[in-house]
Scaffold this motif. Structure first.
Motif, mmCIF file in Angstrom:
data_model
loop_
_atom_site.group_PDB
_atom_site.id
_atom_site.type_symbol
_atom_site.label_atom_id
_atom_site.label_comp_id
_atom_site.label_asym_id
_atom_site.label_seq_id
_atom_site.Cartn_x
_atom_site.Cartn_y
_atom_site.Cartn_z
ATOM 1 N N ASN A 1 0.612 -1.094 0.013
ATOM 2 C CA ASN A 1 0.230 -0.267 0.055
ATOM 3 C C ASN A 1 0.640 1.081 -0.199
ATOM 4 O O ASN A 1 0.656 1.994 -0.675
ATOM 5 C CB ASN A 1 -0.744 0.118 1.098
ATOM 6 N N GLN B 1 1.069 4.001 -3.382
ATOM 7 C CA GLN B 1 0.585 5.355 -2.912
ATOM 8 C C GLN B 1 2.240 6.558 -3.161
ATOM 9 O O GLN B 1 2.212 7.367 -3.461
ATOM 10 C CB GLN B 1 0.542 5.647 -1.497
ATOM 11 N N SER C 1 1.955 8.895 -6.320
ATOM 12 C CA SER C 1 2.070 10.442 -6.321
ATOM 13 C C SER C 1 3.636 11.266 -6.614
ATOM 14 O O SER C 1 3.150 12.434 -7.346
ATOM 15 C CB SER C 1 2.761 10.724 -4.572
ATOM 16 N N GLU D 1 -1.231 11.573 3.963
ATOM 17 C CA GLU D 1 -1.405 10.643 2.539
ATOM 18 C C GLU D 1 -0.939 9.258 2.329
ATOM 19 O O GLU D 1 -1.811 8.097 2.533
ATOM 20 C CB GLU D 1 -1.767 11.405 1.346
ATOM 21 N N ILE D 2 0.138 8.904 3.515
ATOM 22 C CA ILE D 2 1.255 8.191 2.666
ATOM 23 C C ILE D 2 1.155 6.777 4.475
ATOM 24 O O ILE D 2 1.320 7.513 5.035
ATOM 25 C CB ILE D 2 2.589 8.035 2.375
#
Length: 123
Positions: free
Chosen positions: A5, A9, A13, A21-22
Protein backbone atom coordinates in the motif's frame (compact mmCIF):
# COMPACT_ATOMS: atom_id res chain seq x y z
CA UNK A 1 0.16 -5.94 2.28
CA UNK A 2 0.90 -2.71 4.16
CA UNK A 3 4.24 -2.29 2.43
CA UNK A 4 2.49 -2.74 -0.92
CA UNK A 5 0.00 0.00 0.00
CA UNK A 6 2.78 2.42 0.89
CA UNK A 7 4.70 1.59 -2.31
CA UNK A 8 1.53 2.07 -4.37
CA UNK A 9 0.78 5.44 -2.80
CA UNK A 10 4.35 6.64 -3.26
CA UNK A 11 4.53 5.47 -6.87
CA UNK A 12 1.21 7.17 -7.71
CA UNK A 13 2.18 10.46 -6.11
CA UNK A 14 5.61 10.85 -7.79
CA UNK A 15 6.93 13.23 -5.15
CA UNK A 16 3.75 15.32 -4.75
CA UNK A 17 2.78 13.89 -1.39
CA UNK A 18 1.23 15.54 1.62
CA UNK A 19 2.53 14.10 4.91
CA UNK A 20 -0.73 12.43 5.99
CA UNK A 21 -1.49 10.72 2.69
CA UNK A 22 0.99 7.84 2.95
CA UNK A 23 -0.09 5.08 5.42
CA UNK A 24 3.33 4.53 7.05
CA UNK A 25 1.80 3.94 10.48
CA UNK A 26 -0.26 0.96 9.36
CA UNK A 27 2.54 -1.45 10.25
CA UNK A 28 5.82 -1.51 12.12
CA UNK A 29 7.73 -2.41 8.95
CA UNK A 30 6.49 0.58 6.97
CA UNK A 31 7.12 2.89 9.91
CA UNK A 32 10.70 1.63 10.18
CA UNK A 33 11.22 1.93 6.42
CA UNK A 34 9.68 5.42 6.18
CA UNK A 35 13.00 7.31 5.81
CA UNK A 36 14.15 4.89 3.10
CA UNK A 37 10.87 4.75 1.20
CA UNK A 38 9.97 8.40 0.94
CA UNK A 39 12.75 10.26 2.63
CA UNK A 40 16.18 11.66 2.11
CA UNK A 41 17.90 8.50 0.89
CA UNK A 42 18.65 6.35 -2.09
CA UNK A 43 16.86 3.03 -1.87
CA UNK A 44 17.58 -0.25 -3.61
CA UNK A 45 15.05 -3.06 -3.79
CA UNK A 46 16.11 -6.49 -5.02
CA UNK A 47 13.30 -8.62 -6.41
CA UNK A 48 13.97 -12.36 -6.29
CA UNK A 49 11.86 -14.49 -8.63
CA UNK A 50 11.70 -18.22 -9.30
CA UNK A 51 11.67 -19.51 -12.89
CA UNK A 52 9.59 -22.55 -11.92
CA UNK A 53 5.97 -22.69 -13.13
CA UNK A 54 4.97 -23.70 -9.61
CA UNK A 55 5.83 -20.19 -8.42
CA UNK A 56 4.66 -18.14 -11.39
CA UNK A 57 2.00 -16.25 -9.38
CA UNK A 58 4.49 -15.23 -6.71
CA UNK A 59 7.04 -14.20 -9.34
CA UNK A 60 4.49 -12.06 -11.19
CA UNK A 61 3.39 -10.46 -7.92
CA UNK A 62 7.04 -9.74 -7.03
CA UNK A 63 7.69 -8.19 -10.44
CA UNK A 64 4.58 -5.99 -10.16
CA UNK A 65 5.73 -4.86 -6.72
CA UNK A 66 9.22 -4.09 -8.04
CA UNK A 67 7.72 -2.16 -10.95
CA UNK A 68 5.67 -0.01 -8.57
CA UNK A 69 8.70 0.50 -6.32
CA UNK A 70 10.78 1.58 -9.30
CA UNK A 71 8.38 4.48 -9.91
CA UNK A 72 9.09 6.05 -6.51
CA UNK A 73 11.07 9.26 -6.90
CA UNK A 74 13.12 10.28 -3.87
CA UNK A 75 15.17 13.46 -3.88
CA UNK A 76 18.10 12.71 -1.60
CA UNK A 77 20.30 15.60 -0.47
CA UNK A 78 23.76 15.42 0.98
CA UNK A 79 23.74 16.26 4.67
CA UNK A 80 26.30 19.02 5.09
CA UNK A 81 28.45 18.65 8.16
CA UNK A 82 29.40 21.83 9.97
CA UNK A 83 33.01 22.87 10.05
CA UNK A 84 35.01 22.25 13.21
CA UNK A 85 34.85 25.82 14.55
CA UNK A 86 31.07 25.94 14.24
CA UNK A 87 30.71 22.61 16.01
CA UNK A 88 33.11 23.65 18.77
CA UNK A 89 31.16 26.87 19.33
CA UNK A 90 27.90 24.90 19.45
CA UNK A 91 29.38 22.50 22.00
CA UNK A 92 30.72 25.38 24.11
CA UNK A 93 27.29 27.01 24.12
CA UNK A 94 25.69 23.73 25.06
CA UNK A 95 28.21 23.23 27.89
CA UNK A 96 27.51 26.75 29.21
CA UNK A 97 23.78 26.09 29.10
CA UNK A 98 24.16 22.78 30.93
CA UNK A 99 26.46 24.35 33.54
CA UNK A 100 23.89 27.09 34.12
CA UNK A 101 21.11 24.52 34.50
CA UNK A 102 23.24 22.52 36.93
CA UNK A 103 24.01 25.63 39.01
CA UNK A 104 20.30 26.51 39.14
CA UNK A 105 19.46 22.98 40.26
CA UNK A 106 22.15 23.12 42.97
CA UNK A 107 20.78 26.43 44.26
CA UNK A 108 17.28 25.02 44.27
CA UNK A 109 18.46 21.94 46.17
CA UNK A 110 20.27 24.13 48.72
CA UNK A 111 17.17 26.24 49.24
CA UNK A 112 15.02 23.15 49.74
CA UNK A 113 17.55 21.70 52.18
CA UNK A 114 17.58 24.94 54.20
CA UNK A 115 13.79 25.00 54.33
CA UNK A 116 13.68 21.40 55.51
CA UNK A 117 16.27 21.99 58.23
CA UNK A 118 14.37 25.10 59.41
CA UNK A 119 11.17 23.07 59.61
CA UNK A 120 12.95 20.43 61.65
CA UNK A 121 14.29 23.07 64.07
CA UNK A 122 10.79 24.46 64.53
CA UNK A 123 9.34 21.03 65.24
Amino acid sequence: HHLGNVISQLSKSQGNVKPGEIPYRDSKLTKILMPALGGNSKTLIIAAVNPSLDYVHESISTLKFASRAQKIKNTPHVNIASDENTMINEYRNQIKQLQSELENMRKQAETETKHQSEKQKIE
